[in-house]
Motif scaffolding. Structure first.
Motif: not given
Length: 427
Positions: A46-58
């Motif tokens: 799911a997209l939000d797995l990465y948009t939540r906390k991983s860091g904006e760089e990614i």
RNA sequence: GUGGCUGUAGCUCAAUUGGUUAGAGCGCCGGACUGUGGCUCCGGAGGUUGCGGGUUCAAUCCCCGUCAGCCACCCCA
């Protein structure tokens, strides 16, 4: 020029896959030596797995799209969020520290260049649930030993390590304001190798004193002793340097000191690192970082998981492959035949088939010509296939219950009873 | 995402100031060689010159666009 893979994606021809398999096998072998267990997760999340906390760089390089069920999804750009989720789901049941590794295929959407594609495989090794510096040393040692397993030595690569806690103490001690630390990190990261002084162009607004920060001589950021000296003059400096000092000492005790150097200009792009960070570089510094990682104690909790300390590193197959090719480290062929069988005439084919099958049943890799041809042609094929020997069967041999075993490297021949061959012996 | 350089056979490269049927080496297939490979010799297949458009009597060559690759920036694995 049609029928090529999408830009940034790779076809693996047999020779390419041989190298890849060699890399994977080495990764798994060293990981096993260190007691790490392998895990995996789905390549699509799911997209939000990465948009939540991983860091904006990614986030800006996510390979994301909307699927047919109107879900926003992304091909995984990194493994850590998946790992965090998996650990969170079983957090109570898992004995700490957790030592897991994975070899996921990761994706990102960006323009390709040498050593940077839209897709790559990356070894991930993580230790979860341990704050000791021994854990940091353990992980770095594993990274070094992987490179050693590829026959690289201290002349080929180096581990450069730093510590976010040290950097933080240093910058605060140099009047950089707390909320400007990330910017200061970024500037430090970009410091050129030939610059003598490190300065922060942050302006008065970002420093506690209201003045432009003082420059630091670059040489005092390289090496454990200069760094210790620099820190000793700052508030809390003696305490902040301890984990780094202990990690270096542990690696030295292991006998890996030659591979390690302290370098505070190593920062790592990701925002979530909290402690020791490190990168592996080829000594010629021609390529991108071979591997990188560090301690991310707050991340699992921030990602909705348990509040456990954690650390890990990633090592990609692309840069590593470039390095292996440059050094001419040739992996073994993908197949290793025991023999190539040759039927002199059509009447000899039944015996060849029988012999081939008997040998294969005994685990010996054998091949034979699938089309009738002269002996010369078949020997040519045998050599081209890399067979070490050819077994030639003709009317005379059948009559005598023998076969000619020809050593294709030496060019010598011997007559061997068929009984022996049928039982898997060539002499 | 921005800028620069480059696109000719599977690979490495040729092709007079724009000129007629785009060549060579390597590799691949076949033959010389119907019971002995690596060598040699001979032959063959393989190209819409990345793609599209423009200029011209004529374009691999000049111009524009586009795609791809490389490099730098950005950023990172």
């Amino acid at each position: 020029m049609q029928g090529k893979a999408l830009p940034g994606f790779r076809d693996f021809y047999p020779e390419d896959l041989t190298l890849r398999n060699h890399i994977f096998a080495t990764w798994r072998s060293v990981a096993a030596r260190y007691g790490f267990e392998e895990y995996d997760g789905p390549p699509l999340e799911a997209l939000d797995l990465y948009t939540r906390k991983s860091g904006e760089e990614i986030e800006q390089q996510l390979y994301s799209f909307r699927d047919k069920g109107d879900r926003d999804v992304a091909l995984r750009p990194e493994m850590t969020p998946t790992l965090a989720r998996m650990v969170a789901a079983r957090g109570q049941a898992l004995k700490k520290p957790i030592r897991w590794f994975s070899i996921p295929q990761l994706f990102r959407y960006e323009r390709q260049q040498r050593g940077r594609l839209k897709e790559h495989f990356q070894l991930n090794m993580d230790i979860i649930g341990e704050t000791s510096a021994l854990a940091d040393a353990e992980l770095i040692a594993a990274a070094i030993d992987i490179m050693r397993a590829f026959a690289f030595g201290p002349g080929d690569f180096k581990v450069r390590m730093s510590d976010r806690r040290v950097l933080r103490t240093l910058l605060l001690g140099y009047d950089i304001r707390e909320d400007s630390l990330q910017q200061a990190f970024a500037m430090l990261d970009k410091t050129g190798k030939d610059e003598e002084w490190v300065t922060w162009q942050l302006g008065g607004a970002y420093t506690g004193s209201g003045q432009t920060s003082r420059p630091i001589p670059r040489r005092s950021l390289i090496g454990l002793e200069p760094v210790s000296e620099l820190l000793s003059s700052l508030p809390g400096g003696g305490h902040a340097i301890e984990p780094l000092r202990e990690t270096v000492a542990t690696l030295t005790t292991m006998g890996l000191g030659d591979f390690v150097e302290v370098d505070l200009t190593i920062v790592r792009g990701l925002a979530y690192y909290t402690g020791i960070v490190f990168e592996l570089f080829d000594t010629q510094h021609k390529l991108r970082a071979i591997a990188g990682g560090g301690r991310y104690d707050g991340l699992l909790k921030a990602a909705g998981g348990p509040d456990l300390p954690a650390l890990g590193f990633g090592m990609g197959d692309v840069v590593l492959s470039e390095l292996l090719k440059e050094r001419g480290v040739a992996p073994k062929a993908s197949i290793e035949l025991g023999a190539f069988l040759i039927a002199v005439g059509g009447d000899d084919m039944p015996l060849v088939l029988k012999l081939a099958h008997a040998m294969r049943d005994r685990g010996i890799a054998v091949e034979y010509g699938l089309r009738h041809a002269g002996v010369r042609k078949q020997l040519e094929l045998a050599a081209a296939r890399g067979a070490p020997r050819a077994v030639i069967i003709g009317p005379e041999e059948r009559q005598a219950g023998l076969a000619v075993v020809r050593d294709l490297n030496a060019g010598t021949e011997a007559k061997v009873p068929l009984d022996k061959l049928l039982n898997g012996y060539f002499d």
